[in-house]
Each structure stands twice: as structure tokens, then as C-alpha cells.
Design a protein around this motif. Structure first.
Motif, PDB file in Angstrom:
ATOM      1  N   THR A 115     -26.182  77.244 -25.341  1.00  0.00           N
ATOM      2  CA  THR A 115     -27.310  77.673 -26.177  1.00  0.00           C
ATOM      3  C   THR A 115     -28.556  77.828 -25.322  1.00  0.00           C
ATOM      4  O   THR A 115     -29.298  78.805 -25.466  1.00  0.00           O
ATOM      5  CB  THR A 115     -27.559  76.664 -27.314  1.00  0.00           C
ATOM      6  OG1 THR A 115     -26.368  76.532 -28.080  1.00  0.00           O
ATOM      7  CG2 THR A 115     -28.697  77.101 -28.203  1.00  0.00           C
ATOM      8  N   PHE A 116     -28.796  76.885 -24.421  1.00  0.00           N
ATOM      9  CA  PHE A 116     -29.955  76.968 -23.530  1.00  0.00           C
ATOM     10  C   PHE A 116     -29.879  78.214 -22.662  1.00  0.00           C
ATOM     11  O   PHE A 116     -30.860  78.955 -22.523  1.00  0.00           O
ATOM     12  CB  PHE A 116     -30.048  75.713 -22.654  1.00  0.00           C
ATOM     13  CG  PHE A 116     -31.122  75.809 -21.612  1.00  0.00           C
ATOM     14  CD1 PHE A 116     -32.453  75.661 -21.954  1.00  0.00           C
ATOM     15  CD2 PHE A 116     -30.795  76.062 -20.286  1.00  0.00           C
ATOM     16  CE1 PHE A 116     -33.445  75.759 -20.994  1.00  0.00           C
ATOM     17  CE2 PHE A 116     -31.778  76.159 -19.318  1.00  0.00           C
ATOM     18  CZ  PHE A 116     -33.104  76.009 -19.677  1.00  0.00           C
ATOM     19  N   ILE A 117     -28.723  78.476 -22.089  1.00  0.00           N
ATOM     20  CA  ILE A 117     -28.553  79.643 -21.211  1.00  0.00           C
ATOM     21  C   ILE A 117     -28.765  80.931 -22.000  1.00  0.00           C
ATOM     22  O   ILE A 117     -29.455  81.856 -21.541  1.00  0.00           O
ATOM     23  CB  ILE A 117     -27.174  79.616 -20.528  1.00  0.00           C
ATOM     24  CG1 ILE A 117     -27.119  78.468 -19.510  1.00  0.00           C
ATOM     25  CG2 ILE A 117     -26.863  80.946 -19.853  1.00  0.00           C
ATOM     26  CD1 ILE A 117     -25.739  78.191 -18.952  1.00  0.00           C
ATOM     27  N   GLN A 153     -31.732  83.669 -21.326  1.00  0.00           N
ATOM     28  CA  GLN A 153     -31.446  85.081 -21.047  1.00  0.00           C
ATOM     29  C   GLN A 153     -32.161  85.990 -22.038  1.00  0.00           C
ATOM     30  O   GLN A 153     -32.663  87.057 -21.669  1.00  0.00           O
ATOM     31  CB  GLN A 153     -29.941  85.333 -21.071  1.00  0.00           C
ATOM     32  CG  GLN A 153     -29.233  84.719 -19.881  1.00  0.00           C
ATOM     33  CD  GLN A 153     -27.720  84.759 -19.998  1.00  0.00           C
ATOM     34  OE1 GLN A 153     -27.175  84.919 -21.084  1.00  0.00           O
ATOM     35  NE2 GLN A 153     -27.042  84.603 -18.875  1.00  0.00           N
ATOM     36  N   LYS A 154     -32.235  85.582 -23.298  1.00  0.00           N
ATOM     37  CA  LYS A 154     -32.969  86.365 -24.300  1.00  0.00           C
ATOM     38  C   LYS A 154     -34.441  86.438 -23.927  1.00  0.00           C
ATOM     39  O   LYS A 154     -35.071  87.495 -24.048  1.00  0.00           O
ATOM     40  CB  LYS A 154     -32.825  85.736 -25.688  1.00  0.00           C
ATOM     41  CG  LYS A 154     -31.519  86.004 -26.375  1.00  0.00           C
ATOM     42  CD  LYS A 154     -31.494  85.336 -27.732  1.00  0.00           C
ATOM     43  CE  LYS A 154     -30.149  85.446 -28.389  1.00  0.00           C
ATOM     44  NZ  LYS A 154     -30.087  84.703 -29.660  1.00  0.00           N
ATOM     45  N   MET A 155     -35.002  85.329 -23.479  1.00  0.00           N
ATOM     46  CA  MET A 155     -36.401  85.292 -23.091  1.00  0.00           C
ATOM     47  C   MET A 155     -36.667  86.236 -21.915  1.00  0.00           C
ATOM     48  O   MET A 155     -37.654  86.965 -21.886  1.00  0.00           O
ATOM     49  CB  MET A 155     -36.818  83.867 -22.718  1.00  0.00           C
ATOM     50  CG  MET A 155     -38.277  83.745 -22.343  1.00  0.00           C
ATOM     51  SD  MET A 155     -38.679  82.132 -21.677  1.00  0.00           S
ATOM     52  CE  MET A 155     -37.766  82.163 -20.147  1.00  0.00           C
ATOM     53  N   LEU A 156     -35.752  86.259 -20.946  1.00  0.00           N
ATOM     54  CA  LEU A 156     -35.909  87.154 -19.801  1.00  0.00           C
ATOM     55  C   LEU A 156     -35.822  88.613 -20.233  1.00  0.00           C
ATOM     56  O   LEU A 156     -36.573  89.459 -19.734  1.00  0.00           O
ATOM     57  CB  LEU A 156     -34.851  86.868 -18.740  1.00  0.00           C
ATOM     58  CG  LEU A 156     -35.026  85.584 -17.941  1.00  0.00           C
ATOM     59  CD1 LEU A 156     -33.901  85.446 -16.928  1.00  0.00           C
ATOM     60  CD2 LEU A 156     -36.364  85.550 -17.248  1.00  0.00           C
TER      61      LEU A 156
END
Length: 169
Positions: free
Chosen positions: A66-68, A72-75
Motif C-alpha cells: 500500500t505504501f509503495i 508511486q501515485k504521488m510521483l
């Protein structure tokens, strides 16, 4: 495992998951959000958990994934995509005027500093700068390889000290 047992176990392990979430996010609010997302995903997918497997490891895997995914969504959100027709203007140097005087002064200072080095440091440094490998320099100068590495290191250190006015902060 019944839903009640699963909920109880999930509640027990959520206390050990919080420090892991904090270590991943480095922020208390984000860690709480990550923990909440993890518990929600685990509870909604409890039918995929099979008895006899390690629930704690399963929860840690959900949290890590979930963190990863969130990272990735934030990037992807922070990535700028230009959809204009004039893409050739993006990296065009026509709109930018460059002042080369400062670069010329810096280059002169670099050459002067190199010329001021003692020959014991300057010769190995220039050979290395010109692409020679440590072993080749050692063979040509008749020195041990450790001495060559040391002299190049000292030359770099001297140049770094003498050129610190050009250091970018």
C-alpha cells in the motif's frame, strides 16, 4: 477463522504495525492513514487469508505494498506532461541567453590551481583525469597503486579546498 477472530487478531497486530508505518512514512498523520488503509484492505480481503498462514506477515506485506502504491501515485501526480503542439520549444536554447564569462573565470581558476599543485600530485591527477586507470598510472610512474590512489586523493582535496568559492550550496 471466523470474522470475529479475524477482527480480534487484526486489532492486536495493528499495534505492532504502527511503528512500521511510521518508519515508512516518517510522519505521524501519514502513518495513521497508512495503518487505516492497511486494516481496511485486510478486513475487506479477509476471505483471501487462509488459516495456518502468518497473519502478521500478511499485514506487513499489505502495508508495504500500500505504501509503495501510494508513493508511486504521488510521483505520477507530480509529473508534468506537456501536451502542447510546440514540443520543440521546450528545450530550445533560443529563448535563453547564456553568460559564459563566469564559466571562463572558473576554468581559468581551475587550470591555475592544477598548475600550482606539486608535480608529485599533479602528474598522477592529470593522468587519471585524462582517462588512465590507477594500474596504468602506477606502472608508468613506477609507484605502488596505493601511492597513486593517495596522491590523486590528495590532489582532489587540495583542488576542492582551493576552489571552494565555486561550491554550490
Amino acid at each position: 477463522m471466523t470474522t470475529l477472530e479475524f477482527s480480534y487478531s487484526l486489532n492486536q497486530y495493528s499495534k505492532t504495525l504502527k511503528p512500521f508505518a511510521l518508519r515508512l512514512t516518517k510522519d505521524l498523520d501519514d502513518a495513521n492513514d497508512l495503518l487505516q488503509d492497511t486494516v481496511l484492505k485486510a478486513y475487506t480481503n479477509r476471505d483471501k487469508f487462509s488459516d495456518g498462514t502468518n497473519l502478521k506477515a500478511w499485514l506487513y506485506t499489505i502495508m508495504k505494498n500500500t505504501f509503495i502504491t501510494n508513493y508511486q501515485k504521488m510521483l505520477r501526480r507530480a509529473t508534468f506532461v506537456d501536451t502542447t503542439d510546440n514540443l520543440h520549444y521546450i528545450n530550445s536554447g533560443d529563448v535563453c541567453i547564456e553568460n559564459r564569462a563566469q564559466g571562463g573565470f572558473a576554468l581559468e581558476d581551475i587550470h591555475a590551481c592544477i598548475e600550482n599543485l606539486d608535480d608529485v600530485y599533479k602528474v598522477p591527477f592529470m593522468m587519471y583525469f585524462n582517462g588512465y586507470k590507477y594500474q596504468e598510472i602506477a606502472e608508468q610512474l613506477g609507484l605502488p597503486i596505493g601511492t597513486v590512489k593517495n596522491r590523486i586523493h590528495i590532489a582532489r582535496k587540495i583542488l576542492k579546498e582551493n576552489l571552494k568559492v565555486y561550491k554550490l550550496d
